[in-house]
Design an enzyme around this catalytic site. Structure first.
Site, mmCIF file in Angstrom:
data_model
loop_
_atom_site.group_PDB
_atom_site.id
_atom_site.type_symbol
_atom_site.label_atom_id
_atom_site.label_comp_id
_atom_site.label_asym_id
_atom_site.label_seq_id
_atom_site.Cartn_x
_atom_site.Cartn_y
_atom_site.Cartn_z
ATOM 1 N N TYR A 167 -1.372 -11.949 10.729
ATOM 2 C CA TYR A 167 -0.983 -11.350 9.523
ATOM 3 C C TYR A 167 -0.920 -10.194 9.378
ATOM 4 C CZ TYR A 167 0.530 -11.127 4.717
ATOM 5 O OH TYR A 167 1.086 -10.889 3.255
ATOM 6 N N HIS A 191 1.901 -3.117 -1.740
ATOM 7 C CA HIS A 191 2.841 -3.825 -2.417
ATOM 8 C C HIS A 191 2.250 -5.089 -2.810
ATOM 9 C CE1 HIS A 191 7.358 -4.403 -3.032
ATOM 10 N NE2 HIS A 191 6.735 -5.190 -3.775
ATOM 11 N N LEU A 192 2.044 -5.091 -3.942
ATOM 12 C CA LEU A 192 1.080 -6.035 -4.468
ATOM 13 C C LEU A 192 1.939 -7.542 -4.457
ATOM 14 C CD1 LEU A 192 -1.058 -7.088 -6.809
ATOM 15 C CD2 LEU A 192 0.736 -6.754 -8.432
ATOM 16 N N HIS A 193 0.995 -8.713 -4.028
ATOM 17 C CA HIS A 193 1.853 -10.035 -3.746
ATOM 18 C C HIS A 193 0.687 -11.110 -4.025
ATOM 19 C CE1 HIS A 193 0.296 -8.462 -0.076
ATOM 20 N NE2 HIS A 193 0.091 -9.738 0.421
ATOM 21 N N LEU A 194 1.172 -12.406 -4.667
ATOM 22 C CA LEU A 194 0.180 -13.202 -4.951
ATOM 23 C C LEU A 194 0.552 -14.445 -3.989
ATOM 24 C CD1 LEU A 194 0.426 -11.872 -7.757
ATOM 25 C CD2 LEU A 194 -0.231 -13.985 -8.726
#
Ligand SMILES: [Zn+2]
Length: 181
Positions: free
Chosen positions: A25, A138-141
């Site tokens: 990833y 780039h913010l991600h949960l």
């Protein structure tokens, strides 16, 4: 032991398999980021990719945030919830975006629970590359279904990472299970 170096028949623990996926990833993210612009951001490309379908992996899209399948899942059904806007810090979210992000994350947990009936769910964010973020800009949960032992859902063969469900099958299950209204 590196899972890629395991010999035939050698036992590979789940922890080692997950480390392998995480590495893949991160490597994929780094390649995408090499241009150093928003054009190189996979989340911005997905944000511009149109309505939800199995092709773009978007399970649900709102005005401010969307939920997409992780192309490099730690487990089947692994979702990412992210703002449409390219931003990396929680402080940059508007109150509306922050609320929408939390509502969508709540819906993602419900969809995963409905679709997969897991024993538990991991959800959270890695802020910054040192914390493990593959795409820190780039913010991600992450929302990831978990099972006791996790071994009844993933099969490992030495050196080979096998997931029994395709991303298309995951998309169909989660799109159908996403709470409406
Ligand atoms: Zn972006």
């Amino acid at each position: 032991m590196d899972p890629d170096e395991a010999g035939p028949g050698a036992p590979v623990s789940l922890e080692q398999l997950w480390a392998g996926w995480r590495r893949a990833y991160v490597e994929a993210a780094s390649a995408a980021e090499r241009t150093g612009t928003d054009d190189g951001c996979v989340f911005c490309r997905i944000a511009a990719s149109g309505p939800p379908d199995a092709g773009n992996g978007v399970v649900w899209r709102g005005e401010l945030v969307y939920a997409v399948l992780n192309a490099y899942p730690y487990a089947n059904g692994h979702l990412l919830v992210t703002p449409e806007r390219h931003l990396g810090d929680l402080d940059e979210l508007t109150p509306a975006e922050s609320g929408a992000l939390w509502q969508a994350t709540t819906a993602a947990v419900r969809a995963i629970t409905t679709a997969y009936g897991p024993d538990g769910v991991n959800m959270g964010a890695n802020l910054g590359r040192a914390a493990g973020a593959g795409i820190p800009a780039h913010l991600h949960l992450h929302v990831v279904p978990r099972w006791s032992g996790d071994t009844n859902f993933m099969t490992s063969v030495a050196g080979v990472r096998v997931m029994p469900e395709s991303l298309t099958a995951s998309w169909e299950r989660l799109h159908a299970a996403w709470p409406r209204g």
